[in-house]
Design a protein around this motif. Structure first.
Motif, short mmCIF file in Angstrom:
data_model
loop_
_atom_site.label_atom_id
_atom_site.label_comp_id
_atom_site.label_asym_id
_atom_site.label_seq_id
_atom_site.Cartn_x
_atom_site.Cartn_y
_atom_site.Cartn_z
N TRP A 39 0.90 -1.22 0.09
CA TRP A 39 0.10 -0.03 0.16
C TRP A 39 0.86 1.24 0.04
CZ3 TRP A 39 -0.91 4.45 2.42
CH2 TRP A 39 -2.26 5.19 2.26
N ILE A 40 1.90 1.24 0.76
CA ILE A 40 2.87 2.35 0.88
C ILE A 40 3.48 2.65 -0.53
CG2 ILE A 40 4.91 3.24 1.78
CD1 ILE A 40 4.18 1.90 4.51
N GLY A 41 3.99 1.49 -1.11
CA GLY A 41 4.53 1.74 -2.43
C GLY A 41 3.78 2.23 -3.55
N LEU A 42 2.20 1.70 -3.39
CA LEU A 42 1.38 2.32 -4.43
C LEU A 42 1.11 3.77 -4.20
CD1 LEU A 42 -0.50 1.96 -6.86
CD2 LEU A 42 -2.41 1.16 -5.20
N TYR A 43 0.96 4.22 -2.86
CA TYR A 43 0.71 5.50 -2.34
C TYR A 43 1.76 6.59 -2.97
CZ TYR A 43 -1.13 9.00 0.77
OH TYR A 43 -1.74 10.14 1.34
N GLN A 44 2.93 5.90 -2.75
CA GLN A 44 4.21 6.70 -3.12
C GLN A 44 4.35 6.83 -4.73
OE1 GLN A 44 7.39 4.45 -0.88
NE2 GLN A 44 7.69 6.28 0.17
N ARG A 45 3.80 6.07 -5.41
CA ARG A 45 3.78 6.04 -6.66
C ARG A 45 2.77 6.85 -7.46
NH1 ARG A 45 4.55 -0.03 -9.09
NH2 ARG A 45 6.87 -0.57 -8.11
N ARG A 46 1.89 7.02 -6.65
CA ARG A 46 0.78 8.19 -6.84
C ARG A 46 1.24 9.53 -6.53
NH1 ARG A 46 -4.43 4.44 -5.67
NH2 ARG A 46 -4.58 3.24 -7.66
N GLY A 47 2.49 9.79 -6.08
CA GLY A 47 2.88 11.03 -5.71
C GLY A 47 2.92 11.55 -4.46
N HIS A 48 2.75 10.85 -3.25
CA HIS A 48 2.77 11.04 -2.16
C HIS A 48 4.12 10.67 -1.34
CE1 HIS A 48 -1.56 11.88 -2.10
NE2 HIS A 48 -1.69 10.67 -2.84
N GLU A 49 4.68 11.42 -0.48
CA GLU A 49 5.94 11.21 -0.22
C GLU A 49 5.76 10.11 1.10
OE1 GLU A 49 9.78 13.70 1.47
OE2 GLU A 49 8.37 14.58 0.24
N VAL A 50 4.94 10.30 2.19
CA VAL A 50 4.88 9.38 3.35
C VAL A 50 3.48 9.09 3.41
CG1 VAL A 50 6.90 10.34 4.25
CG2 VAL A 50 4.80 11.23 4.89
N ALA A 51 3.05 7.80 4.22
CA ALA A 51 1.76 7.47 4.62
C ALA A 51 1.61 7.42 6.08
CB ALA A 51 1.66 6.19 3.95
N THR A 52 0.53 7.89 6.37
CA THR A 52 0.46 7.83 8.10
C THR A 52 -0.19 6.47 8.33
OG1 THR A 52 -2.01 8.58 7.83
CG2 THR A 52 -0.21 10.33 7.81
N SER A 53 0.19 6.04 9.66
CA SER A 53 -0.35 4.83 10.01
C SER A 53 -1.76 4.69 9.95
CB SER A 53 0.21 4.38 11.39
OG SER A 53 0.08 5.60 12.23
N GLU A 54 -2.39 5.76 10.19
CA GLU A 54 -3.99 5.80 10.00
C GLU A 54 -4.33 5.42 8.62
OE1 GLU A 54 -2.08 8.32 11.25
OE2 GLU A 54 -2.75 8.00 13.67
N GLN A 55 -3.81 6.07 7.56
CA GLN A 55 -4.10 5.61 6.35
C GLN A 55 -3.97 4.14 6.02
OE1 GLN A 55 -1.40 8.42 4.54
NE2 GLN A 55 -3.12 9.82 3.77
N ILE A 56 -2.84 3.65 6.45
CA ILE A 56 -2.48 2.49 6.22
C ILE A 56 -3.64 1.70 6.90
CG2 ILE A 56 -0.75 0.37 6.50
CD1 ILE A 56 1.38 2.86 6.26
N ALA A 57 -3.89 1.85 8.11
CA ALA A 57 -4.70 1.18 8.93
C ALA A 57 -6.00 1.01 8.41
CB ALA A 57 -4.91 1.66 10.22
N THR A 58 -6.45 2.09 7.54
CA THR A 58 -7.94 2.23 6.90
C THR A 58 -7.94 0.99 5.91
OG1 THR A 58 -8.14 4.31 7.57
CG2 THR A 58 -9.48 3.55 5.57
N SER A 59 -6.81 1.01 5.25
CA SER A 59 -6.92 -0.11 4.13
C SER A 59 -6.57 -1.60 4.68
CB SER A 59 -5.47 0.22 3.28
OG SER A 59 -5.46 -0.77 2.34
N VAL A 60 -5.96 -1.91 5.86
CA VAL A 60 -5.87 -3.04 6.41
C VAL A 60 -7.23 -3.53 7.26
CG1 VAL A 60 -4.63 -4.35 7.96
CG2 VAL A 60 -3.24 -2.94 6.26
N ASN A 61 -7.79 -2.45 7.66
CA ASN A 61 -9.07 -2.43 8.34
C ASN A 61 -8.57 -2.79 9.68
OD1 ASN A 61 -11.90 -2.12 9.23
ND2 ASN A 61 -12.22 -4.29 8.46
N THR A 62 -7.78 -2.17 10.35
CA THR A 62 -7.16 -2.33 11.81
C THR A 62 -6.99 -1.31 12.41
OG1 THR A 62 -5.82 -4.01 13.04
CG2 THR A 62 -4.80 -2.80 11.27
N ASN A 63 -6.51 -1.42 13.66
CA ASN A 63 -6.12 -0.11 14.52
C ASN A 63 -4.72 0.28 14.21
OD1 ASN A 63 -5.03 1.29 17.03
ND2 ASN A 63 -7.01 0.82 17.79
#
Length: 143
Positions: free
Chosen positions: A16-40
């Protein structure tokens, strides 16, 4: 016994982080990643801390804080991820020594150690064949 999902969640987060970075974002928050994983987000932060120790992720603090990959997806294998989050052996022997006076108790450890060694070697070989780039490619093709 329930199956362990740490490898899957770690691969999910890194991909997810790799795809997010390819889409032009430098860093991803743990909240964003957690939303995709559906966890805390705490679960994600703990896992990413292990991945950072394994040299697969890095973090930035302060303004613009978040997580990024330490290497390209093409340079991270599932074995790399596995070793970062699942150190140690897959299978364990008895917690207490079996009865040495029993033919099974005396020999079970050596026999099972050999079997487990072969399984572990096969698992490592297979995990080393797949990169997170492969995982992302298959995800995008399935979409």
């Amino acid at each position: 016994m329930s199956a362990n999902s740490r490898l899957t969640i770690a691969a999910h987060a890194l991909t997810w982080i790799g795809l997010y970075q390819r889409r032009g974002h430098e860093v991803a928050t743990s909240e964003q990643i957690a939303t995709s994983v559906n966890t805390n987000p705490v679960v994600i932060r703990r896992l990413l801390a292990e991945l950072r120790k394994g040299g697969l992720a890095d973090s930035r603090r302060g303004a613009g804080a978040g997580w990024m990959l330490s290497r390209d997806l093409a340079d991270i294998t599932l074995l790399d991820v596995y070793e970062a989050v699942e150190p140690g052996l897959i299978f364990a022997l008895h917690r207490s020594t079996p009865d040495p006076g029993c033919v099974v108790g005396e020999r079970i450890g050596g026999v099972m150690t050999a079997i487990y060694g072969e399984i572990e070697a096969t698992l490592r070989k297979e995990l080393a064949r797949t990169t997170l780039e492969d995982v992302l490619r298959d995800i995008l093709q399935a979409a």
